[in-house]
Structures are given as structure tokens and as C-alpha cells.
Design an enzyme around this catalytic site. Structure first.
Site, PDB file in Angstrom:
ATOM      1  N   LYS A   1       0.807  -1.220   0.000  1.00 16.97           N
ATOM      2  CA  LYS A   1       0.000   0.000   0.000  1.00 16.97           C
ATOM      3  C   LYS A   1       0.845   1.278   0.000  1.00 16.97           C
ATOM      4  CE  LYS A   1      -4.290  -1.623   2.138  1.00 16.97           C
ATOM      5  NZ  LYS A   1      -5.244  -1.393   3.235  1.00 16.97           N
TER       6      LYS A   1
ATOM      7  N   ASP B   1     -10.204   3.028   2.135  1.00 13.60           N
ATOM      8  CA  ASP B   1     -10.378   2.372   3.443  1.00 13.60           C
ATOM      9  C   ASP B   1     -11.198   3.244   4.409  1.00 13.60           C
ATOM     10  OD1 ASP B   1      -9.188  -0.104   3.079  1.00 13.60           O
ATOM     11  OD2 ASP B   1      -7.197   0.587   3.640  1.00 13.60           O
TER      12      ASP B   1
END
Ligand code: NAP
Length: 293
Positions: free
Chosen positions: A81, A117
Site C-alpha cells: 500500500k 479504506d
């Protein structure tokens, strides 16, 4: 759309079928293919979502391949990420602030790194618990990548107070620098929170499965507790919070909603949340508090 018959029972791959990927490592046990593919099918989209297990030294080439192979885009998971940030062409403001990307869109050859997220967390909280964080007090356990995404989204959504607690205090202090609404707290601060989130790895299958990130006697029956861990589906914290009378959910809601946000970025259409939740439903443990030990 092609690839699906009138009854929806066939779902063939043709020369025009598009590909969406997930890059991570090992990633092979991810629930994301089942969640995404169920959504594409329900939406009549001629695409497939597949896992690309990518090791650390191949991340740069993997990102370049999105453009070369004309993929729709890729989801990005652990451990890449942060690494992909430097290989995309642009970052959204959310991804830039977090220095973390969980979705790369291929916009006609321009690769845009995004992070869904935080949005996934807020949407899960609203859908599963009817909670809007505006003006509320959210206590976040942890200060890693997931915590940063959640805290950032809570601040943007107008949270009244965000309290961050973390084993390593310096990481919590860095996180609190994002906004004056965020303060670094300690365990007793949980008592006054409306929502308590476990964004640590504590409770995950493996060495931490028997651990708890907080003393559950601090939890109040009026609170919503969301444990971002979903493997196991029911952590020790989950069980203990249920026994305390809290509304509790695991991380599957957030997993589904961050995927929904990715699909909506691409298609511009609402993702079929009910269909996607049904994919993970067997794993959403609905054990009654009376059964909790
Ligand atoms: P990360 O960046 O590695 O952060 C890990 C966090 O856990 C840090 O705050 C770390 O504290 C804390 N921690 C680790 N071991 C601990 C221990 N033994 N005792 C106390 N604290 C400990 O990981 P992440 O990406 O933020 O993920 C955190 C959790 O969220 C994981 O369980 C992950 O599966 C889950 N997650 C779920 C979703 C979802 O969609 N449901 C999405 C993302 C993440 P230190 O700073 O002190 O090391």
C-alpha cells in the site's frame, strides 16, 4: 452486457472481458475476488477480478503492467500500500495524506492512486450500525495504516473528537498532528466514546489471536464496537464486547464497503451492497451475547 445470458446463469469470458486485479503478497486467500466478482455479475459488467501475488521487488513492474495490459485498475493490499505511492502518476487527496494506496485506477493510461479504506469504514458504520460520526467521539485503537485511514475519514466527516491509543505512543502523536480534533489518549478514555474501533493487529489469527487490545470492562453497553479484524470472524474483543452489551461488528463490513467504493470510482454506479454482503455473510458471526463466553 456481453458475457452474461438472459437468465444471468452464464458468465463467459470473451475477447472484450476486462480485467481488474489485486496486487499483494501472498494475497491468495483474499476475499476480494469473491466480493468484486459477485458485484460485477450483479451489475452486468463484463469483467473479472483476479489476484496477482506480487513480491516486493516486482511492485514497480506490476504497476507499469496496469497500463501495458490495459487493466481497469487494481486493488492494492499488504504489503504494497505504501510502496506503490511512488509508481503511480497521481494521487487523490486521501491517498496523498495517508501516503497509502488501496486502489489504482487506469484512466486512459494515467494511473491514479486512491484510498477507499476510510470511506469504507464510515459507510460500514452507517450501514451496519446506523451511526453517523458527525459530532461523535470515536476512539481508535492503533496508529498504523488502517487507523490513519479511519482517523482521517472521521475528521473529514466532522467527528467531534477522535481519541487515538497505540502501543507505540510516538505513532499516535504523529497521527494526532493531522487535526486538532484528534488527541492521544489512554485506555480509560474509551469509556466516553460513542464508537470504539480496533485498528490494531491484535486478535488476528496467529500469534495475536488470544490477545485483546483493551480491557473490555471499559466498554459501555451504549457503544458501538467495530473490530477491523475479520480472521477470525469473532475475536476475543468481539466476544467480550458482545457480552458487555455493545453493538459489535467485525471488519467484513469495511472490507465490503471499501470494495464498493472502488467499484463506484470505476463504474460511476452504486455497487450492489446486499449482494456483496451476502458473499461474506457466512463469515459474519451473529452469535448472541448470551452465547459469548
Ligand atoms: P499496520 O499498519 O501494521 O499497523 C498495526 C497496528 O497494530 C499498529 O498500531 C501496531 O502498534 C498495532 N499492534 C501490532 N501488534 C500489536 C500488539 N502486540 N499489541 C498492541 N498493538 C499492536 O497494520 P494495518 O494495515 O493498520 O492493519 C491493522 C489491522 O486492521 C489488521 O488487523 C488488519 O487486518 C485490519 N484491517 C482491516 C481492514 C478491513 O477492511 N476490515 C482494512 C485494513 C486493515 P505499534 O505502532 O505499536 O506497532
Amino acid at each position: 452486457m456481453s458475457g452474461i445470458d438472459d437468465s444471468g446463469n452464464e458468465w463467459e469470458i470473451s475477447g472484450t472481458t476486462r480485467v481488474v486485479g489485486l496486487i499483494g503478497y501472498p494475497a491468495t486467500y483474499s476475499l476480494s475476488p469473491a466480493i468484486h466478482n459477485a458485484a460485477y455479475r450483479a451489475m452486468g459488467i463484463d469483467a473479472r477480478y483476479v489476484v496477482f501475488p506480487v513480491q516486493g521487488d516486482a511492485v514497480r513492474e506490476a504497476v507499469a503492467a496496469i497500463r501495458a495490459l490495459n487493466l481497469v485498475g487494481v486493488s492494492v493490499t499488504v504489503p504494497h500500500k505504501s510502496a506503490v505511492v511512488e509508481y503511480v502518476d497521481e494521487l487523490t487527496s486521501a491517498a496523498s495524506r495517508l501516503s497509502s494506496v488501496n486502489w489504482i485506477s487506469n484512466n486512459d493510461g494515467t494511473l491514479v492512486g486512491d484510498s477507499t479504506d476510510g470511506e469504507g469504514f464510515l459507510r460500514a458504520l452507517a450501514q451496519m450500525h446506523g451511526v453517523d460520526v458527525t459530532g461523535r467521539h470515536v476512539a481508535v485503537l492503533g496508529a498504523g495504516g488502517a487507523a490513519r485511514a479511519i482517523v482521517g475519514a472521521c475528521v473529514d466527516a466532522g467527528c467531534g473528537q477522535v481519541t487515538v491509543m497505540n502501543r507505540t505512543q510516538s505513532a499516535a502523536i504523529r497521527l494526532a498532528e493531522l487535526s486538532p480534533v484528534i488527541r492521544v489518549g489512554s485506555a480509560p478514555d474509551v469509556v466516553s466514546a460513542d464508537v470504539v474501533v480496533n485498528a490494531t493487529s491484535v486478535g488476528m489469527d496467529g500469534a495475536l489471536v488470544d490477545e485483546m487490545p483493551i480491557d473490555p470492562s471499559l466498554l459501555q453497553p451504549s457503544q458501538v464496537v467495530m473490530d477491523l479484524v475479520y480472521s477470525p470472524n469473532k475475536t476475543r474483543l468481539y466476544t467480550a464486547a458482545r457480552a458487555r452489551g455493545c453493538e459489535v461488528s467485525n471488519g467484513l463490513g469495511m472490507l465490503v464497503h471499501q470494495a464498493a467504493a472502488q467499484i463506484e470510482r470505476w463504474t460511476g454506479k452504486p455497487a450492489p451492497i446486499d449482494t456483496m454482503m451476502r458473499v461474506v455473510a457466512p463469515r459474519v458471526d451473529d452469535t448472541d451475547a448470551s452465547e459469548a463466553t
